[in-house]
Scaffold this motif. Sequence first.
Motif, mmCIF file in Angstrom:
data_model
loop_
_atom_site.group_PDB
_atom_site.id
_atom_site.type_symbol
_atom_site.label_atom_id
_atom_site.label_comp_id
_atom_site.label_asym_id
_atom_site.label_seq_id
_atom_site.Cartn_x
_atom_site.Cartn_y
_atom_site.Cartn_z
ATOM 1 N N UNK A 1 14.027 -6.168 44.548
ATOM 2 C CA UNK A 1 12.679 -5.792 44.959
ATOM 3 C C UNK A 1 11.861 -7.049 45.224
ATOM 4 N N UNK A 2 10.701 -6.864 45.817
ATOM 5 C CA UNK A 2 9.723 -7.939 45.964
ATOM 6 C C UNK A 2 8.748 -7.817 44.806
ATOM 7 N N UNK A 3 8.331 -8.958 44.307
ATOM 8 C CA UNK A 3 7.355 -8.953 43.219
ATOM 9 C C UNK A 3 6.164 -9.812 43.603
ATOM 10 N N UNK A 4 4.997 -9.316 43.289
ATOM 11 C CA UNK A 4 3.790 -10.111 43.464
ATOM 12 C C UNK A 4 3.709 -11.025 42.251
ATOM 13 N N UNK A 5 3.905 -12.307 42.494
ATOM 14 C CA UNK A 5 3.897 -13.288 41.415
ATOM 15 C C UNK A 5 2.498 -13.739 41.045
ATOM 16 N N UNK A 6 1.542 -13.488 41.925
ATOM 17 C CA UNK A 6 0.157 -13.847 41.658
ATOM 18 C C UNK A 6 -0.737 -13.383 42.782
ATOM 19 N N UNK A 7 -1.919 -12.970 42.433
ATOM 20 C CA UNK A 7 -2.954 -12.566 43.389
ATOM 21 C C UNK A 7 -4.281 -12.933 42.761
ATOM 22 N N UNK A 8 -5.035 -13.781 43.446
ATOM 23 C CA UNK A 8 -6.339 -14.202 42.934
ATOM 24 C C UNK A 8 -7.347 -14.166 44.071
ATOM 25 N N UNK A 9 -8.523 -13.625 43.791
ATOM 26 C CA UNK A 9 -9.639 -13.604 44.739
ATOM 27 C C UNK A 9 -10.857 -14.160 44.013
ATOM 28 N N UNK A 10 -11.594 -15.032 44.685
ATOM 29 C CA UNK A 10 -12.802 -15.598 44.079
ATOM 30 C C UNK A 10 -13.765 -14.491 43.652
ATOM 31 N N UNK A 11 -14.387 -14.635 42.503
ATOM 32 C CA UNK A 11 -15.295 -13.596 42.012
ATOM 33 C C UNK A 11 -16.402 -13.209 42.993
ATOM 34 N N UNK A 12 -16.950 -14.175 43.736
ATOM 35 C CA UNK A 12 -18.062 -13.852 44.634
ATOM 36 C C UNK A 12 -17.623 -13.132 45.905
ATOM 37 N N UNK A 13 -16.319 -12.960 46.101
ATOM 38 C CA UNK A 13 -15.847 -12.221 47.272
ATOM 39 C C UNK A 13 -15.073 -10.963 46.889
ATOM 40 N N UNK A 14 -14.996 -10.668 45.593
ATOM 41 C CA UNK A 14 -14.312 -9.440 45.162
ATOM 42 C C UNK A 14 -15.113 -8.235 45.620
ATOM 43 N N UNK A 15 -14.394 -7.158 45.886
ATOM 44 C CA UNK A 15 -15.040 -5.936 46.341
ATOM 45 C C UNK A 15 -15.275 -5.903 47.844
ATOM 46 N N UNK A 16 -14.804 -6.921 48.561
ATOM 47 C CA UNK A 16 -14.979 -6.982 50.015
ATOM 48 C C UNK A 16 -13.677 -6.699 50.771
ATOM 49 N N UNK A 17 -12.621 -6.310 50.043
ATOM 50 C CA UNK A 17 -11.358 -5.986 50.691
ATOM 51 C C UNK A 17 -10.380 -7.126 50.807
ATOM 52 N N UNK A 18 -10.707 -8.281 50.232
ATOM 53 C CA UNK A 18 -9.839 -9.451 50.349
ATOM 54 C C UNK A 18 -8.487 -9.199 49.676
ATOM 55 N N UNK A 19 -8.504 -8.736 48.439
ATOM 56 C CA UNK A 19 -7.260 -8.469 47.716
ATOM 57 C C UNK A 19 -6.414 -7.423 48.415
ATOM 58 N N UNK A 20 -7.045 -6.360 48.849
ATOM 59 C CA UNK A 20 -6.341 -5.295 49.568
ATOM 60 C C UNK A 20 -5.687 -5.854 50.836
ATOM 61 N N UNK A 21 -6.411 -6.675 51.579
ATOM 62 C CA UNK A 21 -5.865 -7.250 52.810
ATOM 63 C C UNK A 21 -4.690 -8.181 52.511
ATOM 64 N N UNK A 22 -4.779 -8.965 51.455
ATOM 65 C CA UNK A 22 -3.673 -9.848 51.087
ATOM 66 C C UNK A 22 -2.421 -9.038 50.746
ATOM 67 N N UNK A 23 -2.580 -7.986 49.954
ATOM 68 C CA UNK A 23 -1.435 -7.147 49.588
ATOM 69 C C UNK A 23 -0.870 -6.456 50.823
ATOM 70 N N UNK A 24 -1.728 -5.883 51.657
ATOM 71 C CA UNK A 24 -1.254 -5.216 52.872
ATOM 72 C C UNK A 24 -0.517 -6.185 53.788
ATOM 73 N N UNK A 25 -1.015 -7.406 53.895
ATOM 74 C CA UNK A 25 -0.359 -8.417 54.724
ATOM 75 C C UNK A 25 1.043 -8.715 54.187
ATOM 76 N N UNK A 26 1.149 -8.897 52.876
ATOM 77 C CA UNK A 26 2.451 -9.170 52.268
ATOM 78 C C UNK A 26 3.411 -8.007 52.496
ATOM 79 N N UNK A 27 2.952 -6.785 52.273
ATOM 80 C CA UNK A 27 3.802 -5.611 52.456
ATOM 81 C C UNK A 27 4.263 -5.466 53.901
ATOM 82 N N UNK A 28 3.423 -5.823 54.842
ATOM 83 C CA UNK A 28 3.777 -5.717 56.263
ATOM 84 C C UNK A 28 4.792 -6.777 56.685
ATOM 85 N N UNK A 29 4.786 -7.924 56.009
ATOM 86 C CA UNK A 29 5.681 -9.013 56.398
ATOM 87 C C UNK A 29 7.001 -9.023 55.633
#
Length: 143
Positions: free
Chosen positions: A74-102
């Motif tokens: 399987x693939x494992x997410x070894x780490x995901x970090x988003x700066x606190x002042x940008x959380x809630x803007x979809x950054x984490x979701x976009x990073x995960x979606x990008x990884x899953x698509x690639x």
Amino acid sequence: MAITIRAAQASDSQEIALVSEHLGYTSLSPEESHANLIALLDSPVDKVFVAQIGGRIVGWIHVFFARRLASNSFYEIGGLVVLPDTRGQGVGRMLVQHALAHQLGQYRVRCNESRKEAHTFYESIGFKRSKVQHVFGAVSDNK
């Protein structure tokens, strides 16, 4: 503001290290952080992507292929970090979606049991809790 997701580059190591501090990853020197990033970028089983807003790195994700002998790999997410002042803007979701698509396949992520916000985040984007486990550590001394 537009969020851009791209593959990490060696020159990103300092910004990645600064973002990493927001989850308590501060034990590495700048040289160690750079060496770790270079090793991941050179690895055939690891991928690192960064999220940028206005040219500034605001998050990153590390994904690796976990080959198993007696069960499905399987693939494992070894780490995901988003700066606190940008959380809630979809950054984490976009990073995960990008990884899953690639990297198509089954994905897993391990979260410290104290990171309740991370549990909620992963469940909100479709990950299902599958088990609770203990993690043991040891140091090998081959002298």
